[in-house]
Design a protein around this motif. Structure first.
Motif, PDB file in Angstrom:
ATOM      1  N   SER A  12       0.841  -1.208   0.000  1.00  0.00           N
ATOM      2  CA  SER A  12       0.000   0.000   0.000  1.00  0.00           C
ATOM      3  C   SER A  12       0.863   1.241   0.000  1.00  0.00           C
ATOM      4  CB  SER A  12      -0.874   0.003   1.253  1.00  0.00           C
ATOM      5  OG  SER A  12      -1.529   1.253   1.380  1.00  0.00           O
ATOM      6  N   SER A  14      -0.668   4.115   0.847  1.00  0.00           N
ATOM      7  CA  SER A  14      -1.506   5.008   1.655  1.00  0.00           C
ATOM      8  C   SER A  14      -0.780   5.439   2.928  1.00  0.00           C
ATOM      9  CB  SER A  14      -2.801   4.276   2.014  1.00  0.00           C
ATOM     10  OG  SER A  14      -3.431   4.918   3.100  1.00  0.00           O
ATOM     11  N   THR A  16      -2.186   6.128   5.607  1.00  0.00           N
ATOM     12  CA  THR A  16      -2.893   5.570   6.778  1.00  0.00           C
ATOM     13  C   THR A  16      -3.058   4.048   6.637  1.00  0.00           C
ATOM     14  OG1 THR A  16      -5.017   6.024   5.720  1.00  0.00           O
ATOM     15  CG2 THR A  16      -4.164   7.716   7.226  1.00  0.00           C
ATOM     16  N   SER A  17      -2.151   3.442   5.929  1.00  0.00           N
ATOM     17  CA  SER A  17      -2.290   2.026   5.575  1.00  0.00           C
ATOM     18  C   SER A  17      -2.438   1.086   6.780  1.00  0.00           C
ATOM     19  CB  SER A  17      -1.062   1.601   4.761  1.00  0.00           C
ATOM     20  OG  SER A  17      -1.024   0.195   4.628  1.00  0.00           O
ATOM     21  N   ILE A  18      -3.487   0.277   6.739  1.00  0.00           N
ATOM     22  CA  ILE A  18      -3.653  -0.744   7.787  1.00  0.00           C
ATOM     23  C   ILE A  18      -2.653  -1.888   7.567  1.00  0.00           C
ATOM     24  CG2 ILE A  18      -6.048  -0.159   8.315  1.00  0.00           C
ATOM     25  CD1 ILE A  18      -6.979  -2.463   6.528  1.00  0.00           C
ATOM     26  N   ASN A  19      -2.214  -2.068   6.335  1.00  0.00           N
ATOM     27  CA  ASN A  19      -1.213  -3.113   6.085  1.00  0.00           C
ATOM     28  C   ASN A  19       0.161  -2.705   6.619  1.00  0.00           C
ATOM     29  OD1 ASN A  19      -2.304  -5.567   4.436  1.00  0.00           O
ATOM     30  ND2 ASN A  19      -3.433  -3.729   3.784  1.00  0.00           N
ATOM     31  N   PRO A  77      -2.525  -5.106   0.789  1.00  0.00           N
ATOM     32  CA  PRO A  77      -3.981  -5.011   0.664  1.00  0.00           C
ATOM     33  C   PRO A  77      -4.467  -5.740  -0.588  1.00  0.00           C
ATOM     34  CG  PRO A  77      -2.956  -2.848   0.244  1.00  0.00           C
ATOM     35  CD  PRO A  77      -1.859  -3.864   0.383  1.00  0.00           C
ATOM     36  N   GLU A  78      -5.773  -5.775  -0.707  1.00  0.00           N
ATOM     37  CA  GLU A  78      -6.404  -6.289  -1.928  1.00  0.00           C
ATOM     38  C   GLU A  78      -7.068  -5.103  -2.613  1.00  0.00           C
ATOM     39  OE1 GLU A  78      -8.573 -10.132  -1.948  1.00  0.00           O
ATOM     40  OE2 GLU A  78     -10.351  -8.847  -2.097  1.00  0.00           O
ATOM     41  N   TYR A  79      -6.768  -4.930  -3.898  1.00  0.00           N
ATOM     42  CA  TYR A  79      -7.418  -3.882  -4.690  1.00  0.00           C
ATOM     43  C   TYR A  79      -8.235  -4.556  -5.784  1.00  0.00           C
ATOM     44  CZ  TYR A  79      -4.964   0.326  -2.944  1.00  0.00           C
ATOM     45  OH  TYR A  79      -4.496   1.385  -2.201  1.00  0.00           O
ATOM     46  N   ASN A  80      -9.519  -4.300  -5.773  1.00  0.00           N
ATOM     47  CA  ASN A  80     -10.399  -4.845  -6.812  1.00  0.00           C
ATOM     48  C   ASN A  80     -10.134  -6.327  -7.051  1.00  0.00           C
ATOM     49  OD1 ASN A  80     -11.712  -2.323  -7.246  1.00  0.00           O
ATOM     50  ND2 ASN A  80      -9.859  -1.625  -8.295  1.00  0.00           N
ATOM     51  N   ARG A  81     -10.089  -7.020  -5.894  1.00  0.00           N
ATOM     52  CA  ARG A  81      -9.903  -8.478  -5.876  1.00  0.00           C
ATOM     53  C   ARG A  81      -8.592  -8.933  -6.526  1.00  0.00           C
ATOM     54  NH1 ARG A  81     -12.762  -8.725  -2.158  1.00  0.00           N
ATOM     55  NH2 ARG A  81     -14.902  -9.424  -2.027  1.00  0.00           N
ATOM     56  N   SER A 114      -7.603  -6.555   5.412  1.00  0.00           N
ATOM     57  CA  SER A 114      -8.589  -5.642   4.843  1.00  0.00           C
ATOM     58  C   SER A 114      -9.815  -5.668   5.763  1.00  0.00           C
ATOM     59  CB  SER A 114      -8.952  -6.064   3.413  1.00  0.00           C
ATOM     60  OG  SER A 114     -10.221  -6.631   3.344  1.00  0.00           O
ATOM     61  N   PRO A 115     -10.632  -4.624   5.692  1.00  0.00           N
ATOM     62  CA  PRO A 115     -11.837  -4.636   6.532  1.00  0.00           C
ATOM     63  C   PRO A 115     -12.826  -5.715   6.085  1.00  0.00           C
ATOM     64  CG  PRO A 115     -11.345  -2.417   5.713  1.00  0.00           C
ATOM     65  CD  PRO A 115     -10.482  -3.372   4.950  1.00  0.00           C
ATOM     66  N   GLY A 116     -12.667  -6.209   4.876  1.00  0.00           N
ATOM     67  CA  GLY A 116     -13.597  -7.202   4.337  1.00  0.00           C
ATOM     68  C   GLY A 116     -13.444  -8.561   5.005  1.00  0.00           C
TER      69      GLY A 116
HETATM   70  C1  LIG Z   1      -8.823   0.894  -5.250  1.00  0.00           C
HETATM   71  C2  LIG Z   1      -9.332   0.083  -4.073  1.00  0.00           C
HETATM   72  C3  LIG Z   1      -9.824  -1.176  -4.282  1.00  0.00           C
HETATM   73  C4  LIG Z   1     -10.224  -1.955  -3.193  1.00  0.00           C
HETATM   74  N1  LIG Z   1     -10.622  -3.239  -3.405  1.00  0.00           N
HETATM   75  C5  LIG Z   1     -10.803  -4.051  -2.338  1.00  0.00           C
HETATM   76  C6  LIG Z   1     -11.000  -5.457  -2.525  1.00  0.00           C
HETATM   77  O1  LIG Z   1     -11.011  -5.968  -3.620  1.00  0.00           O
HETATM   78  N2  LIG Z   1     -11.134  -6.240  -1.431  1.00  0.00           N
HETATM   79  C7  LIG Z   1     -11.093  -5.711  -0.152  1.00  0.00           C
HETATM   80  O2  LIG Z   1     -11.204  -6.466   0.816  1.00  0.00           O
HETATM   81  N3  LIG Z   1     -10.932  -4.395   0.053  1.00  0.00           N
HETATM   82  C8  LIG Z   1     -10.779  -3.549  -1.009  1.00  0.00           C
HETATM   83  N4  LIG Z   1     -10.542  -2.219  -0.807  1.00  0.00           N
HETATM   84  C9  LIG Z   1     -10.607  -1.670   0.550  1.00  0.00           C
HETATM   85  C10 LIG Z   1      -9.263  -1.859   1.228  1.00  0.00           C
HETATM   86  O3  LIG Z   1      -9.232  -3.118   1.853  1.00  0.00           O
HETATM   87  C11 LIG Z   1      -9.033  -0.765   2.277  1.00  0.00           C
HETATM   88  O4  LIG Z   1      -9.054   0.496   1.659  1.00  0.00           O
HETATM   89  C12 LIG Z   1      -7.733  -0.978   3.017  1.00  0.00           C
HETATM   90  O5  LIG Z   1      -7.599   0.024   4.017  1.00  0.00           O
HETATM   91  C13 LIG Z   1      -6.542  -0.915   2.056  1.00  0.00           C
HETATM   92  O6  LIG Z   1      -5.358  -1.283   2.729  1.00  0.00           O
HETATM   93  P1  LIG Z   1      -4.312  -0.179   3.185  1.00  0.00           P
HETATM   94  O7  LIG Z   1      -4.999   0.642   4.286  1.00  0.00           O
HETATM   95  O8  LIG Z   1      -3.167  -0.956   3.725  1.00  0.00           O
HETATM   96  O9  LIG Z   1      -3.985   0.678   2.009  1.00  0.00           O
HETATM   97  C14 LIG Z   1     -10.175  -1.412  -1.877  1.00  0.00           C
HETATM   98  C15 LIG Z   1      -9.687  -0.112  -1.700  1.00  0.00           C
HETATM   99  C16 LIG Z   1      -9.275   0.616  -2.769  1.00  0.00           C
HETATM  100  C17 LIG Z   1      -8.712   2.015  -2.537  1.00  0.00           C
END
Ligand SMILES: Cc1cc2nc3c(=O)[nH]c(=O)nc-3n(C[C@H](O)[C@H](O)[C@H](O)COP(=O)(O)O)c2cc1C
Length: 190
Positions: A12, A14, A16-19, A77-81, A114-116
């Motif tokens: 990440s 970011s 404020t990255s949680i990772n 993190p996961e972005y768009n799966r 991730s929060p998911g």
């Molecule tokens: C572009 C984008 C795509 C995302 N896609 C997913 C996803 O596919 N699965 C998921 O669980 N969270 C998704 N998220 C939410 C992230 O889990 C969440 O923003 C998380 O805080 C990202 O990790 P980070 O804080 O370390 O950057 C997405 C966030 C962004 C900005």
């Protein structure tokens, strides 16, 4: 005691990255044999094959940092799966030029939050496929899909939940054992 240098990537960018919080927690909880050092990815330009003939200094330094590690850990993190673009870009830099793949025979682990509810499971699955192609011996088990709850880890990496802390310690012990096993079969100086 044999110690191992583990380079870690935070997937990440970011602020404020949680990772990044998770990565800090892992550094705090690591067994004494594992010495963690971040390998930053944020300053790498976008990769193009045009660079292969003459890598820019930032990419040379990036590959050198990987070469100096015994093992690698991806905290992403996961972005768009899938894998965040910034991390995939870094992997592409490290994997090239052809014949100079930085991941070859370098043991690695994958973890993310991730929060998911499925805690980056799909991104990790994609990343595992990439690392497999890059010939990195990858810790298959244990897996670590961490659902992030507010306050679970502080920005400084303090874990506030006992069960999460125990899980992360266990993960790190497994990672240590895995690195020892791989480097016993594939010694560092080969
Ligand atoms: C572009 C984008 C795509 C995302 N896609 C997913 C996803 O596919 N699965 C998921 O669980 N969270 C998704 N998220 C939410 C992230 O889990 C969440 O923003 C998380 O805080 C990202 O990790 P980070 O804080 O370390 O950057 C997405 C966030 C962004 C900005």
């Amino acid at each position: 005691m044999t110690s191992y240098k583990v380079g870690y990537f935070v997937g990440s960018l970011s602020s404020t990255s949680i990772n990044r919080m998770l990565a800090k927690a892992l550094v705090r909880l690591a067994p004494p044999e594992l010495k963690f050092e971040e390998i930053p990815i944020k300053d790498l330009p976008l990769y193009s094959q045009d660079h292969d003939a003459d890598y820019p200094p930032v990419a040379r330094a990036f590959k050198k940092a990987i070469a100096e590690c015994d093992a690698l850990l991806f905290v992403t993190p996961e972005y768009n799966r899938s894998i965040p673009g910034g991390l995939k870009n870094a992997i592409d830099w490290a994997s090239r030029p052809w014949g100079q793949n930085s991941f070859a025979r370098k043991p690695s682990g994958v973890i993310g939050t991730s929060p998911g509810a499925i805690g980056t499971a799909v991104a990790q699955s994609h990343l595992r496929g990439v690392l497999c192609f890059c010939n990195s011996p990858l810790m298959n088990n244990m897996e670590a899909y961490i659902q992030f709850r507010p306050g679970m880890i502080t920005p400084e990496g303090q874990v506030t939940e006992e069960s999460t802390e125990a899980f992360l310690r266990n993960y790190l012990n497994e990672l240590h054992a895995f690195i020892v096993r791989v480097l016993t079969v594939l010694p560092r100086d080969v």
